[in-house]
Design a protein around this motif. Structure first.
Motif, PDB file in Angstrom:
ATOM      1  N   GLU A 102       6.980  -7.415 -14.729  1.00 61.76           N
ATOM      2  CA  GLU A 102       5.739  -6.872 -14.152  1.00 61.76           C
ATOM      3  C   GLU A 102       4.535  -7.348 -14.952  1.00 61.76           C
ATOM      4  O   GLU A 102       3.534  -7.752 -14.399  1.00 61.76           O
ATOM      5  CB  GLU A 102       5.796  -5.345 -14.118  1.00 61.76           C
ATOM      6  CG  GLU A 102       4.556  -4.686 -13.569  1.00 61.76           C
ATOM      7  CD  GLU A 102       4.299  -5.011 -12.122  1.00 61.76           C
ATOM      8  OE1 GLU A 102       3.114  -5.069 -11.718  1.00 61.76           O
ATOM      9  OE2 GLU A 102       5.260  -5.237 -11.373  1.00 61.76           O
TER      10      GLU A 102
ATOM     11  N   GLU B 157      -3.549  -9.381   6.670  1.00 67.08           N
ATOM     12  CA  GLU B 157      -2.710  -8.181   6.614  1.00 67.08           C
ATOM     13  C   GLU B 157      -1.239  -8.557   6.504  1.00 67.08           C
ATOM     14  O   GLU B 157      -0.483  -7.941   5.736  1.00 67.08           O
ATOM     15  CB  GLU B 157      -2.952  -7.302   7.844  1.00 67.08           C
ATOM     16  CG  GLU B 157      -4.291  -6.605   7.829  1.00 67.08           C
ATOM     17  CD  GLU B 157      -4.619  -5.910   9.146  1.00 67.08           C
ATOM     18  OE1 GLU B 157      -3.770  -5.912  10.067  1.00 67.08           O
ATOM     19  OE2 GLU B 157      -5.737  -5.385   9.253  1.00 67.08           O
TER      20      GLU B 157
ATOM     21  N   THR C  95       6.585  -7.879  -4.056  1.00 68.00           N
ATOM     22  CA  THR C  95       6.353  -7.117  -5.287  1.00 68.00           C
ATOM     23  C   THR C  95       7.346  -5.963  -5.388  1.00 68.00           C
ATOM     24  O   THR C  95       7.905  -5.724  -6.459  1.00 68.00           O
ATOM     25  CB  THR C  95       4.909  -6.577  -5.313  1.00 68.00           C
ATOM     26  OG1 THR C  95       4.010  -7.669  -5.179  1.00 68.00           O
ATOM     27  CG2 THR C  95       4.613  -5.856  -6.612  1.00 68.00           C
ATOM     28  N   ALA C  96       7.577  -5.257  -4.282  1.00 70.44           N
ATOM     29  CA  ALA C  96       8.519  -4.132  -4.280  1.00 70.44           C
ATOM     30  C   ALA C  96       9.931  -4.613  -4.574  1.00 70.44           C
ATOM     31  O   ALA C  96      10.667  -3.979  -5.337  1.00 70.44           O
ATOM     32  CB  ALA C  96       8.471  -3.409  -2.944  1.00 70.44           C
TER      33      ALA C  96
ATOM     34  N   GLN D 180      -0.611  -9.753   3.039  1.00 66.39           N
ATOM     35  CA  GLN D 180      -0.626  -8.627   2.108  1.00 66.39           C
ATOM     36  C   GLN D 180       0.678  -7.851   2.189  1.00 66.39           C
ATOM     37  O   GLN D 180       1.232  -7.450   1.171  1.00 66.39           O
ATOM     38  CB  GLN D 180      -1.820  -7.710   2.406  1.00 66.39           C
ATOM     39  CG  GLN D 180      -2.019  -6.623   1.374  1.00 66.39           C
ATOM     40  CD  GLN D 180      -2.341  -7.169  -0.002  1.00 66.39           C
ATOM     41  OE1 GLN D 180      -3.195  -8.023  -0.146  1.00 66.39           O
ATOM     42  NE2 GLN D 180      -1.651  -6.685  -1.016  1.00 66.39           N
ATOM     43  N   GLN D 181       1.183  -7.647   3.423  1.00 61.77           N
ATOM     44  CA  GLN D 181       2.464  -6.955   3.595  1.00 61.77           C
ATOM     45  C   GLN D 181       3.592  -7.761   2.957  1.00 61.77           C
ATOM     46  O   GLN D 181       4.469  -7.204   2.298  1.00 61.77           O
ATOM     47  CB  GLN D 181       2.751  -6.723   5.073  1.00 61.77           C
ATOM     48  CG  GLN D 181       1.850  -5.686   5.713  1.00 61.77           C
ATOM     49  CD  GLN D 181       2.024  -5.616   7.220  1.00 61.77           C
ATOM     50  OE1 GLN D 181       2.762  -6.394   7.813  1.00 61.77           O
ATOM     51  NE2 GLN D 181       1.316  -4.681   7.850  1.00 61.77           N
TER      52      GLN D 181
ATOM     53  N   LEU E  95       3.307  -9.881   0.482  1.00 63.06           N
ATOM     54  CA  LEU E  95       3.138  -9.769  -0.963  1.00 63.06           C
ATOM     55  C   LEU E  95       3.633  -8.412  -1.462  1.00 63.06           C
ATOM     56  O   LEU E  95       4.300  -8.327  -2.492  1.00 63.06           O
ATOM     57  CB  LEU E  95       1.669  -9.970  -1.345  1.00 63.06           C
ATOM     58  CG  LEU E  95       1.323  -9.882  -2.822  1.00 63.06           C
ATOM     59  CD1 LEU E  95       2.045 -10.977  -3.607  1.00 63.06           C
ATOM     60  CD2 LEU E  95      -0.168  -9.988  -3.032  1.00 63.06           C
ATOM     61  N   ASN E  96       3.328  -7.360  -0.715  1.00 59.39           N
ATOM     62  CA  ASN E  96       3.784  -6.016  -1.101  1.00 59.39           C
ATOM     63  C   ASN E  96       5.314  -5.931  -1.085  1.00 59.39           C
ATOM     64  O   ASN E  96       5.913  -5.335  -1.979  1.00 59.39           O
ATOM     65  CB  ASN E  96       3.181  -4.953  -0.187  1.00 59.39           C
ATOM     66  CG  ASN E  96       1.693  -4.786  -0.414  1.00 59.39           C
ATOM     67  OD1 ASN E  96       1.144  -5.221  -1.417  1.00 59.39           O
ATOM     68  ND2 ASN E  96       1.014  -4.186   0.559  1.00 59.39           N
ATOM     69  N   ARG E  97       5.939  -6.526  -0.042  1.00 59.82           N
ATOM     70  CA  ARG E  97       7.411  -6.525   0.025  1.00 59.82           C
ATOM     71  C   ARG E  97       7.993  -7.310  -1.153  1.00 59.82           C
ATOM     72  O   ARG E  97       8.959  -6.891  -1.775  1.00 59.82           O
ATOM     73  CB  ARG E  97       7.886  -7.127   1.352  1.00 59.82           C
ATOM     74  CG  ARG E  97       7.769  -6.190   2.536  1.00 59.82           C
ATOM     75  CD  ARG E  97       8.558  -6.697   3.729  1.00 59.82           C
ATOM     76  NE  ARG E  97       8.169  -8.036   4.155  1.00 59.82           N
ATOM     77  CZ  ARG E  97       7.237  -8.314   5.057  1.00 59.82           C
ATOM     78  NH1 ARG E  97       6.588  -7.349   5.657  1.00 59.82           N
ATOM     79  NH2 ARG E  97       6.967  -9.569   5.375  1.00 59.82           N
TER      80      ARG E  97
ATOM     81  N   ASP F  87      10.179  -5.382  -8.194  1.00 65.37           N
ATOM     82  CA  ASP F  87      10.163  -4.152  -8.988  1.00 65.37           C
ATOM     83  C   ASP F  87      11.549  -3.518  -9.021  1.00 65.37           C
ATOM     84  O   ASP F  87      11.965  -2.969 -10.038  1.00 65.37           O
ATOM     85  CB  ASP F  87       9.160  -3.145  -8.427  1.00 65.37           C
ATOM     86  CG  ASP F  87       7.721  -3.551  -8.720  1.00 65.37           C
ATOM     87  OD1 ASP F  87       7.506  -4.432  -9.571  1.00 65.37           O
ATOM     88  OD2 ASP F  87       6.807  -2.975  -8.089  1.00 65.37           O
TER      89      ASP F  87
END
Length: 159
Positions: free
Chosen positions: A86, A64, A74-75, A67-68, A70-72, A78
């Motif tokens: 992308e 988790e 990616t954001a 994943q967080q 990776l999400n940060r 972006d």
């Protein structure tokens, strides 16, 4: 049918019943319950990974967190990047399918062939030295070249 053939048939039924009874008794004596360590050894021989509840929770938490992260990441990309970046990142992600019985060296070779890692031997050594090699989980796992070896190991050992 005469008397003698009826007696022979009856004797055959009796002998078959006795043989079946003896077989069931012998089978019942051999089917003792396995100890916890024997069960674990048997499962590991079949390429299953046995984790304690504490280990499973720890792996889920690590996954988790990754994943967080990776999400940060990616954001953040972006916000700073363009649509072209992308598409590049989408190409660089790789979905690895681990089959039952695959070794960590095979996994490393597939990742190297896909361009996710540079050196499969180095990756395999990392998995082995840190205890991840025996914990690889069967199934599909998505990894990115930007991940560290530990991050990839956690993803590959968690369902």
């Amino acid at each position: 049918m005469n008397k003698q053939s009826v007696r022979a048939f009856a004797f055959g039924l009796l002998a078959a019943s006795l043989a079946l009874l003896v077989y069931q008794e012998a089978a019942g004596a051999n089917s003792t319950s396995l100890s916890k360590s024997a069960m674990i050894q048997k499962l590991e021989k079949e390429h299953y990974v046995v984790l304690t509840a504490k280990e499973a929770i720890q792996q889920k938490q690590e996954k988790e967190q990754l994943q967080q992260k990776l999400n940060r990441f990616t954001a953040k990309n972006d916000q700073n990047g363009s649509p072209k970046k992308e598409k590049t990142r989408q190409k660089n992600s790789y979905t690895l399918r681990i089959e039952s019985g695959m070794s960590s060296s095979e996994v490393g070779r597939l990742l190297e062939k896909a361009g996710v890692i540079e050196d499969s031997e180095k990756f395999n050594t990392y998995l082995t030295d840190n205890g991840y090699a025996e914990k690889l989980q069967v199934g599909e796992h998505t990894v990115h070249p930007s991940m560290s070896m530990k991050e990839m190991a956690v993803v590959l050992t968690t369902k």
